[in-house]
Design a protein around this motif. Structure first.
Motif, mmCIF file in Angstrom:
data_model
loop_
_atom_site.group_PDB
_atom_site.id
_atom_site.type_symbol
_atom_site.label_atom_id
_atom_site.label_comp_id
_atom_site.label_asym_id
_atom_site.label_seq_id
_atom_site.Cartn_x
_atom_site.Cartn_y
_atom_site.Cartn_z
ATOM 1 N N SER A 74 12.747 -2.850 8.272
ATOM 2 C CA SER A 74 12.709 -2.527 9.698
ATOM 3 C C SER A 74 11.616 -3.392 10.335
ATOM 4 C CB SER A 74 12.389 -1.047 9.898
ATOM 5 O OG SER A 74 11.071 -0.755 9.470
ATOM 6 N N GLY A 75 11.587 -3.457 11.653
ATOM 7 C CA GLY A 75 10.541 -4.227 12.337
ATOM 8 C C GLY A 75 9.149 -3.739 11.974
ATOM 9 N N GLY A 76 8.958 -2.426 12.013
ATOM 10 C CA GLY A 76 7.669 -1.859 11.635
ATOM 11 C C GLY A 76 7.392 -1.994 10.151
ATOM 12 N N GLY A 77 8.450 -1.989 9.362
ATOM 13 C CA GLY A 77 8.301 -2.129 7.916
ATOM 14 C C GLY A 77 7.775 -3.492 7.528
ATOM 15 N N GLN A 78 8.275 -4.502 8.199
ATOM 16 C CA GLN A 78 7.814 -5.864 7.908
ATOM 17 C C GLN A 78 6.315 -5.974 8.177
ATOM 18 O OE1 GLN A 78 10.373 -8.818 9.552
ATOM 19 N NE2 GLN A 78 9.078 -10.505 8.893
ATOM 20 N N ALA A 79 5.855 -5.414 9.280
ATOM 21 C CA ALA A 79 4.422 -5.446 9.603
ATOM 22 C C ALA A 79 3.613 -4.621 8.603
ATOM 23 C CB ALA A 79 4.196 -4.934 11.025
ATOM 24 N N ALA A 80 4.133 -3.441 8.230
ATOM 25 C CA ALA A 80 3.415 -2.576 7.283
ATOM 26 C C ALA A 80 3.308 -3.235 5.916
ATOM 27 C CB ALA A 80 4.126 -1.229 7.166
ATOM 28 N N LEU A 81 4.390 -3.859 5.441
ATOM 29 C CA LEU A 81 4.354 -4.496 4.127
ATOM 30 C C LEU A 81 3.466 -5.736 4.141
ATOM 31 C CD1 LEU A 81 8.027 -4.108 2.869
ATOM 32 C CD2 LEU A 81 6.107 -2.542 2.682
ATOM 33 N N ALA A 82 3.461 -6.465 5.249
ATOM 34 C CA ALA A 82 2.562 -7.612 5.364
ATOM 35 C C ALA A 82 1.106 -7.149 5.296
ATOM 36 C CB ALA A 82 2.835 -8.376 6.656
ATOM 37 N N ALA A 83 0.803 -6.016 5.912
ATOM 38 C CA ALA A 83 -0.562 -5.474 5.878
ATOM 39 C C ALA A 83 -0.940 -5.044 4.459
ATOM 40 C CB ALA A 83 -0.690 -4.300 6.844
ATOM 41 N N ILE A 84 -0.001 -4.440 3.736
ATOM 42 C CA ILE A 84 -0.272 -4.036 2.354
ATOM 43 C C ILE A 84 -0.547 -5.264 1.494
ATOM 44 C CG2 ILE A 84 0.750 -3.037 0.272
ATOM 45 C CD1 ILE A 84 2.179 -1.031 2.135
ATOM 46 N N LEU A 85 0.241 -6.323 1.682
ATOM 47 C CA LEU A 85 0.000 -7.558 0.920
ATOM 48 C C LEU A 85 -1.340 -8.175 1.269
ATOM 49 C CD1 LEU A 85 3.453 -9.372 0.853
ATOM 50 C CD2 LEU A 85 2.285 -8.184 -1.004
ATOM 51 N N SER A 86 -1.708 -8.121 2.526
ATOM 52 C CA SER A 86 -3.004 -8.650 2.942
ATOM 53 C C SER A 86 -4.139 -7.885 2.259
ATOM 54 C CB SER A 86 -3.132 -8.560 4.465
ATOM 55 O OG SER A 86 -4.391 -9.024 4.880
ATOM 56 N N ASP A 87 -4.040 -6.562 2.238
ATOM 57 C CA ASP A 87 -5.048 -5.744 1.552
ATOM 58 C C ASP A 87 -5.056 -6.038 0.050
ATOM 59 O OD1 ASP A 87 -5.716 -4.527 3.940
ATOM 60 O OD2 ASP A 87 -4.604 -2.678 3.528
ATOM 61 N N ALA A 88 -3.872 -6.245 -0.517
ATOM 62 C CA ALA A 88 -3.770 -6.500 -1.964
ATOM 63 C C ALA A 88 -4.462 -7.806 -2.346
ATOM 64 C CB ALA A 88 -2.309 -6.525 -2.391
ATOM 65 N N ARG A 89 -4.484 -8.764 -1.441
ATOM 66 C CA ARG A 89 -5.154 -10.046 -1.728
ATOM 67 C C ARG A 89 -6.665 -9.869 -1.884
ATOM 68 N NH1 ARG A 89 -0.860 -11.772 1.475
ATOM 69 N NH2 ARG A 89 0.386 -13.344 0.413
ATOM 70 N N HIS A 90 -7.192 -8.787 -1.338
ATOM 71 C CA HIS A 90 -8.628 -8.505 -1.435
ATOM 72 C C HIS A 90 -8.950 -7.514 -2.547
ATOM 73 C CE1 HIS A 90 -8.195 -10.343 2.462
ATOM 74 N NE2 HIS A 90 -9.505 -10.474 2.553
ATOM 75 N N ASP A 91 -7.932 -7.086 -3.280
ATOM 76 C CA ASP A 91 -8.102 -6.100 -4.342
ATOM 77 C C ASP A 91 -7.940 -6.817 -5.689
ATOM 78 O OD1 ASP A 91 -7.766 -4.014 -6.230
ATOM 79 O OD2 ASP A 91 -6.908 -2.704 -4.695
ATOM 80 N N ALA A 92 -8.970 -6.771 -6.499
ATOM 81 C CA ALA A 92 -8.963 -7.492 -7.776
ATOM 82 C C ALA A 92 -7.811 -7.073 -8.683
ATOM 83 C CB ALA A 92 -10.293 -7.271 -8.493
ATOM 84 N N ARG A 93 -7.315 -5.833 -8.544
ATOM 85 C CA ARG A 93 -6.210 -5.364 -9.392
ATOM 86 C C ARG A 93 -4.930 -6.157 -9.168
ATOM 87 N NH1 ARG A 93 -5.341 0.509 -7.617
ATOM 88 N NH2 ARG A 93 -5.792 -0.494 -5.644
ATOM 89 N N PHE A 94 -4.762 -6.723 -7.976
ATOM 90 C CA PHE A 94 -3.496 -7.355 -7.614
ATOM 91 C C PHE A 94 -3.583 -8.870 -7.457
ATOM 92 C CE2 PHE A 94 -3.475 -3.058 -5.632
ATOM 93 C CZ PHE A 94 -2.591 -2.475 -6.525
#
Length: 103
Positions: A74-94
């Motif tokens: 969905s439109g909001g889903g694309q933004a939400a998943l992009a935000a999760i990926l952005s956060d994941a780039r700052h998390d050593a686990r991912f």
């Protein structure tokens, strides 16, 4: 939704074609996430409103198989998943999955 390696792998598979329709089997192969883990993730994404789903048009099927269920961001889903990926780039686990953040 709790961030797990499986979730990040599914998000990466979905974001490879953010405007496309995705089939469960294709997502499982693309993400490397087995179906027993994949489908609960997809269900939660549907509940969050990040995905929309539907069924393949039977008139488009050339062989005798049943219609497949598809998932689309969905439109909001694309933004939400992009935000999760952005956060994941700052998390050593991912970092092994998504890489390091841009400096």
């Amino acid at each position: 939704m709790r961030k797990t390696h499986a979730l990040i792998q599914v998000i990466l598979a979905l974001m490879e074609d953010p405007g496309g329709r995705h089939w469960g089997y294709e997502l499982s192969k693309q993400s490397g996430v087995r179906s027993g883990v994949l489908y609960p993730i997809l269900r939660r994404m549907l509940e969050e409103g990040w995905l929309e789903d539907g069924w393949e048009d039977p008139s488009e099927i050339s062989d005798k198989r049943p219609p497949r269920r598809y998932y689309k961001l969905s439109g909001g889903g694309q933004a939400a998943l992009a935000a999760i990926l952005s956060d994941a780039r700052h998390d050593a686990r991912f970092r092994a999955l998504v890489g390091r953040p841009a400096q």
